[in-house]
Write an enzyme that holds these catalytic residues in place. Structure first.
Site, PDB file in Angstrom:
ATOM      1  CG  LEU A  62      15.700  59.039   4.165  1.00 17.69           C
ATOM      2  CD1 LEU A  62      14.318  59.035   3.530  1.00 17.69           C
ATOM      3  CD2 LEU A  62      16.744  58.545   3.156  1.00 17.69           C
ATOM      4  N   GLY A  67       5.193  65.504  15.916  1.00 19.00           N
ATOM      5  CA  GLY A  67       3.930  65.055  16.502  1.00 19.00           C
ATOM      6  C   GLY A  67       2.737  65.274  15.584  1.00 19.00           C
ATOM      7  CB  THR A 113      -2.348  73.370  22.597  1.00 15.21           C
ATOM      8  OG1 THR A 113      -1.658  73.722  21.404  1.00 15.21           O
ATOM      9  CG2 THR A 113      -2.128  74.441  23.649  1.00 15.21           C
ATOM     10  CE  LYS A 133      -1.762  69.059  20.257  1.00 15.05           C
ATOM     11  NZ  LYS A 133      -2.172  69.195  18.863  1.00 15.05           N
ATOM     12  N   GLY A 157      -4.911  76.048   8.128  1.00 16.11           N
ATOM     13  CA  GLY A 157      -4.868  75.390   9.429  1.00 16.11           C
ATOM     14  C   GLY A 157      -6.010  75.758  10.361  1.00 16.11           C
ATOM     15  CG  ASP A 195      -4.932  67.677  16.949  1.00 23.00           C
ATOM     16  OD1 ASP A 195      -5.715  68.638  17.090  1.00 23.00           O
ATOM     17  OD2 ASP A 195      -3.854  67.592  17.556  1.00 23.00           O
ATOM     18  CE1 TYR A 245      -3.912  79.082  15.105  1.00 21.90           C
ATOM     19  CE2 TYR A 245      -3.655  76.741  14.652  1.00 21.90           C
ATOM     20  CZ  TYR A 245      -3.791  77.780  15.543  1.00 21.90           C
ATOM     21  OH  TYR A 245      -3.786  77.515  16.893  1.00 21.90           O
ATOM     22  CG  MET A 290      -1.416  70.459   9.882  1.00 24.63           C
ATOM     23  SD  MET A 290      -0.975  69.322  11.209  1.00 24.63           S
ATOM     24  CE  MET A 290      -1.404  67.807  10.440  1.00 24.63           C
TER      25      MET A 290
HETATM   26  P1  NDP Z   1       7.279  69.333  16.046  1.00 25.02           P
HETATM   27  O1  NDP Z   1       8.246  70.321  16.594  1.00 25.02           O
HETATM   28  O2  NDP Z   1       7.022  68.041  16.744  1.00 25.02           O
HETATM   29  O3  NDP Z   1       7.756  68.911  14.545  1.00 25.02           O
HETATM   30  C1  NDP Z   1       8.116  69.881  13.599  1.00 25.02           C
HETATM   31  C2  NDP Z   1       8.502  69.187  12.292  1.00 25.02           C
HETATM   32  O4  NDP Z   1       8.732  70.215  11.329  1.00 25.02           O
HETATM   33  C3  NDP Z   1       9.772  68.365  12.358  1.00 25.02           C
HETATM   34  O5  NDP Z   1       9.626  67.247  11.503  1.00 25.02           O
HETATM   35  C4  NDP Z   1      10.836  69.336  11.818  1.00 25.02           C
HETATM   36  O6  NDP Z   1      11.960  68.713  11.264  1.00 25.02           O
HETATM   37  C5  NDP Z   1      10.024  69.994  10.726  1.00 25.02           C
HETATM   38  N1  NDP Z   1      10.535  71.273  10.272  1.00 25.02           N
HETATM   39  C6  NDP Z   1      10.679  72.421  10.976  1.00 25.02           C
HETATM   40  N2  NDP Z   1      11.143  73.396  10.175  1.00 25.02           N
HETATM   41  C7  NDP Z   1      11.311  72.851   8.933  1.00 25.02           C
HETATM   42  C8  NDP Z   1      11.767  73.364   7.679  1.00 25.02           C
HETATM   43  N3  NDP Z   1      12.159  74.637   7.533  1.00 25.02           N
HETATM   44  N4  NDP Z   1      11.786  72.522   6.623  1.00 25.02           N
HETATM   45  C9  NDP Z   1      11.398  71.243   6.737  1.00 25.02           C
HETATM   46  N5  NDP Z   1      10.952  70.700   7.905  1.00 25.02           N
HETATM   47  C10 NDP Z   1      10.915  71.504   8.987  1.00 25.02           C
HETATM   48  O7  NDP Z   1       5.936  70.158  15.834  1.00 25.02           O
HETATM   49  P2  NDP Z   1       4.460  69.572  15.658  1.00 25.02           P
HETATM   50  O8  NDP Z   1       4.577  68.377  14.781  1.00 25.02           O
HETATM   51  O9  NDP Z   1       3.805  69.422  16.962  1.00 25.02           O
HETATM   52  O10 NDP Z   1       3.697  70.786  14.910  1.00 25.02           O
HETATM   53  C11 NDP Z   1       3.965  71.127  13.546  1.00 25.02           C
HETATM   54  C12 NDP Z   1       3.062  72.277  13.129  1.00 25.02           C
HETATM   55  O11 NDP Z   1       1.686  71.877  13.076  1.00 25.02           O
HETATM   56  C13 NDP Z   1       3.123  73.469  14.109  1.00 25.02           C
HETATM   57  O12 NDP Z   1       3.222  74.648  13.347  1.00 25.02           O
HETATM   58  C14 NDP Z   1       1.782  73.422  14.821  1.00 25.02           C
HETATM   59  O13 NDP Z   1       1.340  74.685  15.224  1.00 25.02           O
HETATM   60  C15 NDP Z   1       0.884  72.859  13.711  1.00 25.02           C
HETATM   61  N6  NDP Z   1      -0.346  72.223  14.240  1.00 25.02           N
HETATM   62  C16 NDP Z   1      -1.562  72.740  13.862  1.00 25.02           C
HETATM   63  C17 NDP Z   1      -2.742  72.176  14.300  1.00 25.02           C
HETATM   64  C18 NDP Z   1      -4.060  72.754  13.843  1.00 25.02           C
HETATM   65  O14 NDP Z   1      -5.086  72.475  14.465  1.00 25.02           O
HETATM   66  N7  NDP Z   1      -4.100  73.518  12.773  1.00 25.02           N
HETATM   67  C19 NDP Z   1      -2.755  71.016  15.213  1.00 25.02           C
HETATM   68  C20 NDP Z   1      -1.414  70.525  15.526  1.00 25.02           C
HETATM   69  C21 NDP Z   1      -0.266  71.136  15.065  1.00 25.02           C
HETATM   70  P3  NDP Z   1      13.254  68.351  12.194  1.00 25.02           P
HETATM   71  O15 NDP Z   1      12.838  67.180  13.029  1.00 25.02           O
HETATM   72  O16 NDP Z   1      14.304  68.011  11.193  1.00 25.02           O
HETATM   73  O17 NDP Z   1      13.554  69.573  13.003  1.00 25.02           O
END
Ligand code: NDP
Length: 282
Positions: free
Chosen positions: A158, A134, A66, A70, A242, A107, A221, A219
């Site tokens: 964007l 991710g 986790t 990853k 999630g 996932d 939770y 996603m």
């Molecule tokens: P990352 O940190 O890699 O990416 C987060 C993304 O969210 C980025 O694109 C970021 O934009 C965007 N973001 C954050 N805050 C905002 C906001 N207020 N408005 C718009 N966009 C926003 O995290 P991950 O991709 O690894 O994880 C994302 C979520 O998915 C987490 O909450 C994680 O817990 C959940 N998850 C759940 C799983 C499940 O089994 N249910 C499995 C995997 C993940 P920017 O780049 O501009 O900051």
């Protein structure tokens, strides 16, 4: 019962103390009466590679991976499934008898299983993924692998959405949050793969432009009933949380670790266990 011959698996993260995976896997182990155990490993990023290297000696059969490991788990693998390769991220490491490390990503299976619980099918499209991190990359990979032909990506930056689309070299429009109405036009599902809403921090703009029947999946939770899902439910839209995805990714992981299918919800209701641990209700 755990004997000296027990199979050991676990989850590695930093931090890991909030992980629900030990609860889920140990409930399944107990229900099946396996001689096995699933434990949490808190490992900081700078020690991750050494940690994995040590485990190639055979102490554990496999690991779930986790945040924030990853991508490092992908780099630590000797071979990858197509799913792991497509996402460039690994959430399941298997330690093989010859010392090899196999990387997989379940996932995507969890995401598709969860969406289908909400009544969505891969033939329904277009689908909109919100976010460009991710989790969004894994979601796009899973949707494309699952057969969805039109997958759209929208992110608050964007250029991040465009980078995600070009990573997969697929022909799909990328949107900034300012163009959300256009992105939502005609969608059959909207997936929040951003961390907005995690622990109640951050908020996404209204999704009113989505068609009435579109399935909304988050996603995030923690909390389970995010504002994104509450708003969708208030408009009568089908929602999926999630936790459904988390349990959906755990099932194929369990089979990879222990060589048997996880028991069905009628035998052990791991969702109810997770809800209790989160202090939530359905
Ligand atoms: P990352 O940190 O890699 O990416 C987060 C993304 O969210 C980025 O694109 C970021 O934009 C965007 N973001 C954050 N805050 C905002 C906001 N207020 N408005 C718009 N966009 C926003 O995290 P991950 O991709 O690894 O994880 C994302 C979520 O998915 C987490 O909450 C994680 O817990 C959940 N998850 C759940 C799983 C499940 O089994 N249910 C499995 C995997 C993940 P920017 O780049 O501009 O900051």
């Amino acid at each position: 019962m755990i004997t000296g011959a027990a199979k050991v698996a676990g989850v590695v993260g930093w931090p890991v103390k909030h992980s629900l995976s030990p609860l889920i896997h140990n409930a399944w182990i107990e229900a099946l009466g396996l001689d096995a155990v699933y434990v949490p490993f808190a490992v900081p990023p700078e020690r991750f590679m050494d940690f994995v290297q040590g485990l190639t000696l055979g102490a554990v059969v496999g690991l779930n991976v986790t945040l924030p490991h990853k991508e490092s788990a992908y780099a630590a693998s000797d071979r990858w499934t197509d799913q792991a390769d497509r996402a460039s991220a690994v959430n399941l490491l298997s330690f093989e008898a010859d010392g090899g490390v196999a990387g997989d990503n379940t996932d995507g299976q969890g995401l598709l299983a969860a969406l289908m619980q909400g009544g969505w099918t891969p033939q329904s499209e277009p689908v909109l993924v919100l976010g460009a991190g991710g989790a969004a990359r894994g979601a796009v990979a899973a949707l494309l692998d699952g057969g969805a032909a039109e997958v759209r990506v929208a992110a608050r930056r964007l250029e991040a959405a465009e980078a995600l689309v070009s990573f997969f070299r697929f022909d799909a429009p990328a949107f900034g949050i300012a163009q959300l109405d256009q992105a939502l036009d005609g969608v059959t599902a909207v997936i929040n793969a951003t961390s907005a809403g995690l622990n109640g921090v951050g908020e996404l703009p209204p999704m009113d432009a989505a068609p009435p029947g579109a399935v909304f999946m988050d996603m995030v939770y923690s909390p389970l009933h995010t504002k994104f899902l509450r708003d969708a439910a208030a408009r009568g839209r089908p929602t999926v949380d999630g936790l459904a995805m988390l349990i959906g990714q755990a099932r194929p992981s369990f089979e990879a670790f222990f060589g048997v299918e996880a028991p069905p919800p009628e035998v052990v209701d791991v969702r109810a266990l997770c809800l209790r641990a989160l202090g939530e209700t359905d």
